[in-house]
Design a protein around this motif. Structure first.
Motif, PDB file in Angstrom:
ATOM      1  N   GLN A 298       0.831  -1.214   0.000  1.00  0.00           N
ATOM      2  CA  GLN A 298       0.000   0.000   0.000  1.00  0.00           C
ATOM      3  C   GLN A 298       0.863   1.259   0.000  1.00  0.00           C
ATOM      4  O   GLN A 298       0.324   2.364   0.045  1.00  0.00           O
ATOM      5  CB  GLN A 298      -0.904   0.035   1.237  1.00  0.00           C
ATOM      6  CG  GLN A 298      -1.777  -1.181   1.443  1.00  0.00           C
ATOM      7  CD  GLN A 298      -2.676  -1.490   0.280  1.00  0.00           C
ATOM      8  OE1 GLN A 298      -2.876  -2.635  -0.085  1.00  0.00           O
ATOM      9  NE2 GLN A 298      -3.235  -0.454  -0.324  1.00  0.00           N
ATOM     10  N   GLY A 299       2.182   1.112   0.000  1.00  0.00           N
ATOM     11  CA  GLY A 299       3.065   2.277   0.063  1.00  0.00           C
ATOM     12  C   GLY A 299       3.054   2.965   1.400  1.00  0.00           C
ATOM     13  O   GLY A 299       3.395   4.151   1.505  1.00  0.00           O
ATOM     14  N   SER A 300       2.694   2.226   2.457  1.00  0.00           N
ATOM     15  CA  SER A 300       2.505   2.858   3.765  1.00  0.00           C
ATOM     16  C   SER A 300       3.529   2.401   4.789  1.00  0.00           C
ATOM     17  O   SER A 300       3.213   2.230   5.962  1.00  0.00           O
ATOM     18  CB  SER A 300       1.083   2.585   4.275  1.00  0.00           C
ATOM     19  OG  SER A 300       0.805   1.196   4.300  1.00  0.00           O
ATOM     20  N   VAL A 301       4.778   2.179   4.328  1.00  0.00           N
ATOM     21  CA  VAL A 301       5.865   1.880   5.263  1.00  0.00           C
ATOM     22  C   VAL A 301       6.904   2.989   5.154  1.00  0.00           C
ATOM     23  O   VAL A 301       7.200   3.480   4.069  1.00  0.00           O
ATOM     24  CB  VAL A 301       6.490   0.506   4.985  1.00  0.00           C
ATOM     25  CG1 VAL A 301       5.455  -0.593   5.163  1.00  0.00           C
ATOM     26  CG2 VAL A 301       7.107   0.421   3.602  1.00  0.00           C
ATOM     27  N   ALA A 302       7.450   3.385   6.299  1.00  0.00           N
ATOM     28  CA  ALA A 302       8.382   4.516   6.346  1.00  0.00           C
ATOM     29  C   ALA A 302       9.810   4.016   6.184  1.00  0.00           C
ATOM     30  O   ALA A 302      10.344   3.329   7.060  1.00  0.00           O
ATOM     31  CB  ALA A 302       8.231   5.267   7.669  1.00  0.00           C
ATOM     32  N   THR A 303      10.415   4.345   5.048  1.00  0.00           N
ATOM     33  CA  THR A 303      11.754   3.875   4.723  1.00  0.00           C
ATOM     34  C   THR A 303      12.694   5.061   4.492  1.00  0.00           C
ATOM     35  O   THR A 303      12.274   6.132   4.069  1.00  0.00           O
ATOM     36  CB  THR A 303      11.736   3.009   3.454  1.00  0.00           C
ATOM     37  OG1 THR A 303      11.135   3.745   2.387  1.00  0.00           O
ATOM     38  CG2 THR A 303      10.948   1.728   3.678  1.00  0.00           C
TER      39      THR A 303
END
Length: 549
Positions: A298-303
């Motif tokens: 979902q593109g919802s991880v903080a990298t």
């Protein structure tokens, strides 16, 4: 002489006990393992009433421990009347919408939850907008949930039933997506918002049908060789459902619940951890769960490294936004970790991105600074751990934290990580199991409930081969585990993470007779054949057979 209730012989016994890793036979009496050793030694325990199980060359192992499962969510999202539209059975968008239309044609006025779409694996799937879902179901609530569980799409009747309007506040750690005018689009992100929508799609579920769905789910666990499963998303209101299933005489699986750790639970003075239940109790509370970030799908991880800018990332809503974000501010995480540690709760925290991992580790460090021995005793867990680095694994180990890896990300989404989201270097370091072991962790491997097919042997195979099914590529050969290490991660070490290591997870006298029978010795077959060449053919919980082919 006290004779055994059951004797297993004529096959390899893989004990997962370092002191005696292999044996030739095993005896069980009164739900416990009474002897493990040579065949002639165990044969002496056979009496007139002893059941004898000729393994005929098959392998006997400890029952698998699914340290990060979701039996409650699986019951609501995959058991009837929910509709399974996951890519593992419906590989393209056309088949997804055919299945939804077929169900709606049969029951046009009933709410429907369709679970499991994946915009990155089902490449031709049209994004289920509010307008499209209104066209499909103009009268009854329709909610389509992503396979990650971190996003959902709803039609107008579902939004109306959930009370979601332009004035609605976003739930803690979650949000309803809105258009330029502030109107809800029908899309929801993260657990609290997704739950509000899915609840209306399940409005017809009764206590009786919910219990039947949970029975169905637990039987599926037993068929996969699982004897203990942790539920990592248990709302306190649903704990009685787990307890009701556990009190049924034929319950096939032991459950341990991690309560959803929101601010209300942290502030409740009446909620303190009562301690770990013994394994004889088939349901118990094991801790609390937080979601520090979301899903890479979902593109919802903080990298610290960016997502690619391409058609795939724009499809999941990342246009012009190369970095995902956390669900909490770092200080919120620290406050929650401190509150639950003070209440004695072991903490499990969902974390994928390396930026998120820094915040979670800082929260654990702050709690440890107040009471380091308590933190080590509680064994805080980091869940999934997609982008964690070797240095972060070392920091976690130094704090007394432990890690559980969703390694089948590589099997199903290795190509997505490589070609669509981040690039090959990141894919090879994803779910870095070897780095975790080298840092001193006792890791577990899990399937994350309904997010991938329930199959501990698949986790073992992926950890050993690092092979991606979709393109045949190997991602991270240097992160491979041995078969023995991977088996420990679904038995002995997974049991340790649940504080059950003195009762389950290894085969030695005095332990619960939780057993899995496999068609072949997994340490004796080629690594490439582990996934399809070894199957579960029987499962025992406390010496009672719960599954057999």
């Amino acid at each position: 002489m006290e004779y055994a209730d059951t004797v297993f012989y004529n096959g390899p016994v893989l004990t997962m006990d370092a002191a005696a890793p292999r044996a030739a036979a095993l005896a069980a009496t009164g739900g416990l393992i009474s002897a493990v050793g040579a065949r002639e030694e165990i044969e002496r325990l056979r009496g007139p009433g002893t059941e004898t199980v000729d393994l005929a060359g098959r392998a006997l192992l400890p029952g698998f421990v699914e340290a990060h499962g979701h039996p409650l969510n699986t019951a609501f999202t995959l058991a009837p009347p929910a509709l399974d539209v996951r890519p593992f059975g419906l590989p393209d968008g056309a088949s997804v919408y055919r299945a939804i239309r077929r169900r709606l044609a049969e029951k046009p006025d009933e709410p429907l939850l369709a679970y499991g779409i994946d915009l990155l694996l089902q490449r031709d799937l049209e994004v289920p907008t509010r307008a499209l879902l209104d066209e499909l179901s103009p009268r009854a609530p329709l909610v389509v949930m992503t396979n990650s569980g971190h996003a959902a799409y709803a039609n107008t009747p579902a939004l109306r039933a959930a009370g979601v309007t332009r004035e609605s506040a976003d739930p803690e750690g979650a949000r309803f997506v809105r258009d330029a005018a502030g109107e809800p689009t029908g899309e929801a992100h993260e657990t609290a918002a997704v739950t509000e929508l899915s609840r209306v799609a399940l409005a017809g579920v009764t206590p009786q049908s919910a219990l039947a769905a949970l029975r169905w789910t637990l039987r599926r666990h037993a068929a996969a060789g699982v004897t203990t499963v942790a539920d990592l998303a248990c709302a306190p209101a649903f704990l009685p459902l787990l307890e009701a299933a556990a009190h049924e005489p034929d319950v096939p699986v032991r459950t341990r619940a991690y309560l959803i750790g929101d601010e209300a639970l942290a502030a409740d003075p009446g909620r303190r951890f009562a301690g770990h239940a013994p394994a004889a109790e088939l349901c118990g509370v094991a801790g609390v769960k937080l979601w520090a970030d979301g899903s890479p799908w979902q593109g919802s991880v903080a990298t610290s490294f960016p997502f690619k800018d391409n058609a795939a990332t724009r499809r999941i809503g990342l246009a012009g936004c190369p970095h995902g974000q956390m669900n909490y501010r770092p200080e919120q995480l620290a406050d929650l970790a401190a509150a639950f540690t003070a209440k004695g709760f072991p903490l499990a925290c969902h974390v994928h991105g390396d930026v998120t991992a820094d915040a979670v580790l800082a929260a654990c460090a702050e709690a440890a600074a107040q009471d380091p021995e308590t933190v080590r005793r509680l064994r805080p867990r980091l869940e999934h751990c997609g982008a964690l680095t070797a240095e972060q694994f070392r920091r976690a180990a130094g704090l007394g934290a432990t890690v559980s890896l969703f390694v089948d990300h590589i099997r199903y989404w290795g190509g997505v990580l490589d070609h669509d989201l981040f690039g090959r270097g990141r894919a090879e370091a994803w779910m870095a199991a070897r780095s975790a072991l080298d840092a001193g962790h006792r890791i577990s491997l899990h399937n994350d409930g309904c997010c991938s097919p329930l199959d501990p042997l698949s986790s073992v195979s992926t950890a050993v081969t690092r092979n991606c099914d979709t393109n045949g590529e190997v991602y991270g050969a240097d992160q491979r585990l041995t078969v023995e290490e991977a088996l420990r991660a679904v038995t002995a070490d997974a049991a340790w993470q649940l504080h059950l290591e003195d009762e389950v997870g290894t085969l030695r006298p005095g332990m619960r007779a939780d057993l899995t029978v496999l068609t072949a010795d997994p340490e004796a077959v080629p690594a490439a054949e582990l996934r399809r060449g070894v199957r579960v053919c029987a499962t025992y919980l406390g010496g009672r057979r719960t599954f057999a082919t």
